[in-house]
Write a protein that holds these residues in place. Structure first.
Motif, PDB file in Angstrom:
ATOM      1  N   SER A  70     -15.246  26.483  24.860  1.00 46.45           N
ATOM      2  CA  SER A  70     -14.687  26.505  23.569  1.00 46.45           C
ATOM      3  C   SER A  70     -14.887  25.188  22.490  1.00 46.45           C
ATOM      4  CB  SER A  70     -13.055  26.807  24.098  1.00 46.45           C
ATOM      5  OG  SER A  70     -12.739  25.743  24.295  1.00 46.45           O
ATOM      6  N   GLU A 127      -5.708  25.358  21.322  1.00 49.17           N
ATOM      7  CA  GLU A 127      -5.286  24.705  20.252  1.00 49.17           C
ATOM      8  C   GLU A 127      -5.774  22.891  19.970  1.00 49.17           C
ATOM      9  OE1 GLU A 127      -4.833  26.988  17.629  1.00 49.17           O
ATOM     10  OE2 GLU A 127      -4.451  28.480  18.376  1.00 49.17           O
ATOM     11  N   ARG A 181      -9.131  27.392  11.416  1.00 51.14           N
ATOM     12  CA  ARG A 181      -9.196  28.273  12.351  1.00 51.14           C
ATOM     13  C   ARG A 181      -8.414  27.524  13.538  1.00 51.14           C
ATOM     14  NH1 ARG A 181      -9.465  32.329  10.754  1.00 51.14           N
ATOM     15  NH2 ARG A 181     -11.578  32.659   8.447  1.00 51.14           N
ATOM     16  N   SER A 182      -7.220  28.346  13.956  1.00 56.44           N
ATOM     17  CA  SER A 182      -6.929  28.271  14.932  1.00 56.44           C
ATOM     18  C   SER A 182      -7.115  28.737  15.821  1.00 56.44           C
ATOM     19  CB  SER A 182      -4.909  29.186  15.030  1.00 56.44           C
ATOM     20  OG  SER A 182      -5.780  30.938  15.149  1.00 56.44           O
ATOM     21  N   ALA A 183      -7.106  28.856  17.491  1.00 53.24           N
ATOM     22  CA  ALA A 183      -7.817  29.001  18.507  1.00 53.24           C
ATOM     23  C   ALA A 183      -8.528  30.478  18.261  1.00 53.24           C
ATOM     24  CB  ALA A 183      -7.382  28.768  19.893  1.00 53.24           C
ATOM     25  N   SER A 184      -7.399  31.414  18.354  1.00 54.76           N
ATOM     26  CA  SER A 184      -7.605  32.601  17.863  1.00 54.76           C
ATOM     27  C   SER A 184      -8.910  33.378  16.804  1.00 54.76           C
ATOM     28  CB  SER A 184      -5.786  33.781  17.947  1.00 54.76           C
ATOM     29  OG  SER A 184      -5.571  33.727  16.438  1.00 54.76           O
ATOM     30  N   TYR A 186      -7.456  34.360  13.761  1.00 53.22           N
ATOM     31  CA  TYR A 186      -7.452  35.305  13.230  1.00 53.22           C
ATOM     32  C   TYR A 186      -5.707  34.504  11.728  1.00 53.22           C
ATOM     33  CZ  TYR A 186      -8.195  38.423  16.034  1.00 53.22           C
ATOM     34  OH  TYR A 186      -9.007  39.022  17.341  1.00 53.22           O
ATOM     35  N   ARG A 187      -5.713  32.993  12.157  1.00 51.87           N
ATOM     36  CA  ARG A 187      -5.010  32.291  11.115  1.00 51.87           C
ATOM     37  C   ARG A 187      -5.507  31.303  10.908  1.00 51.87           C
ATOM     38  NH1 ARG A 187      -1.176  28.739  13.036  1.00 51.87           N
ATOM     39  NH2 ARG A 187      -1.180  28.891  15.800  1.00 51.87           N
TER      40      ARG A 187
END
Length: 335
Positions: A70, A127, A181-184, A186-187
């Motif tokens: 990542s 994160e 952005r967060s790791a997911s 989605y936020r």
């Protein structure tokens, strides 16, 4: 020597990155192109550790990072990726030292600033450090110590240089506006308070012992006033992204003695206009602001719009030479 007098003797320079992986060839090109304001080249095409995040992560003190699928993640101890980053930086310094023997005058080195680093380096939970105020403070402190060591090493190798430090902050606007952005995915992480951003930048800028610091961002809506309050002696930006909304902030910066590093030459392969045409936007800005044309050469350094890592070697050489010619055109005919 005052900060502005250092800058006055360097009418053009580069942003930082260059194509390819040959340290000696890059140093030769840079020093040959900018005899009065060379910069230490960065060669991200070599891979992880030569990229801007990995290179700066290798400078950190008592914090270490390794490559994960990542991205870069903070770890417990120095590993292969840290050693590689430090080795490549050493190679680049060796080559730069070779081609700057006897050099006197301004010389620029680059590192990622604390907020872009916090938006890129992951913690153990995946994160980014930006998600944790304590981690941001630790990261900024480690960066400050690492930069102090790096700057001392550059002065040792090129003792006649007036070292200019550039902090690269391409993610600064995203941090200010809560767009990281967060790791997911989605936020997004909440926006960081402007005073915290300013204070952290001031602390990192302060490690240069009174020497001039440039903050570079090639994103729109550059926060000129914030960067000036944080102690930036110069602000580097892509001129094509400015709008008339920026006029007041730029006018105040110029009147306050802030140097402008105007990115006017494309960072990737593109047709190059005549040198006078490349700085037409600078002259237009000056007329719009009602500023004295005589201030131009005292205030503006010409650069590419961003790094040249994505350019061909042939174009990168042409772009650097074009910056130097465009700066001469501006000096010869500021009206």
């Amino acid at each position: 020597m005052s900060e502005n007098s250092v800058f006055r003797s360097g009418p053009a320079t580069g942003v930082g990155s260059m194509p390819g992986g040959d340290s000696r060839e890059a140093a030769k090109t840079v020093v040959g192109s900018f005899e009065d304001f060379p910069f230490l080249p960065e060669l991200p095409a070599r891979g992880p550790g030569a990229d801007m995040i990995g290179r700066t992560a290798g400078m950190l003190v008592e914090l270490y990072a390794r490559v994960e699928p990542s991205g870069w993640r903070i770890g417990d101890r120095p590993g292969r990726d840290t050693r590689r980053a430090r080795s490549w930086l050493g190679e680049d310094l060796d080559a730069f030292e070779e081609f700057t023997q006897g050099y006197t005058g301004p010389l620029k080195v680059q590192a990622v600033g604390p907020w872009t680093l916090a938006a890129a380096l992951e913690l153990r939970n995946g994160e980014v450090a930006l998600s944790d105020p304590g981690a941001c403070r630790d990261l900024a402190g480690s960066l400050a110590e690492g930069l102090r060591t790096h700057l001392a090493e550059v002065r040792r190798r090129v003792p006649g240089a007036d070292v200019v430090l550039q902090l690269d902050e391409p993610s600064l606007i995203a941090v200010l506006r809560g767009r990281v952005r967060s790791a997911s995915g989605y936020r997004t992480h909440r926006a960081v308070d402007r005073q915290v951003i300013e204070s952290t930048l001031r602390d990192v800028i302060g490690v240069h012992d009174g020497g001039p610091v440039v903050v570079h961002t090639c994103a729109p809506d550059v926060p000129f006033a914030l960067l000036r309050r944080a102690g930036a002696a110069a602000i580097s930006f892509d001129l094509s992204l400015l709008t008339e909304r920026d006029d007041d902030a730029i006018g105040e910066a110029v009147e306050g003695g802030t140097r402008l590093f105007a990115g006017v030459v494309p960072g990737t392969d593109a047709p190059l206009s005549d040198p006078a045409g490349s700085v037409m936007g600078v002259r237009t800005l000056w007329r719009r602001l009602g500023l004295n044309p005589g201030l131009l050469t005292e205030t503006v350094t010409i650069t590419p719009s961003c790094g040249l890592a994505g350019a061909s070697p042939e174009y990168s050489r042409a772009a650097l030479a074009h910056c130097a010619r465009a700066a001469r055109s501006l000096a010869d005919n500021p009206e």
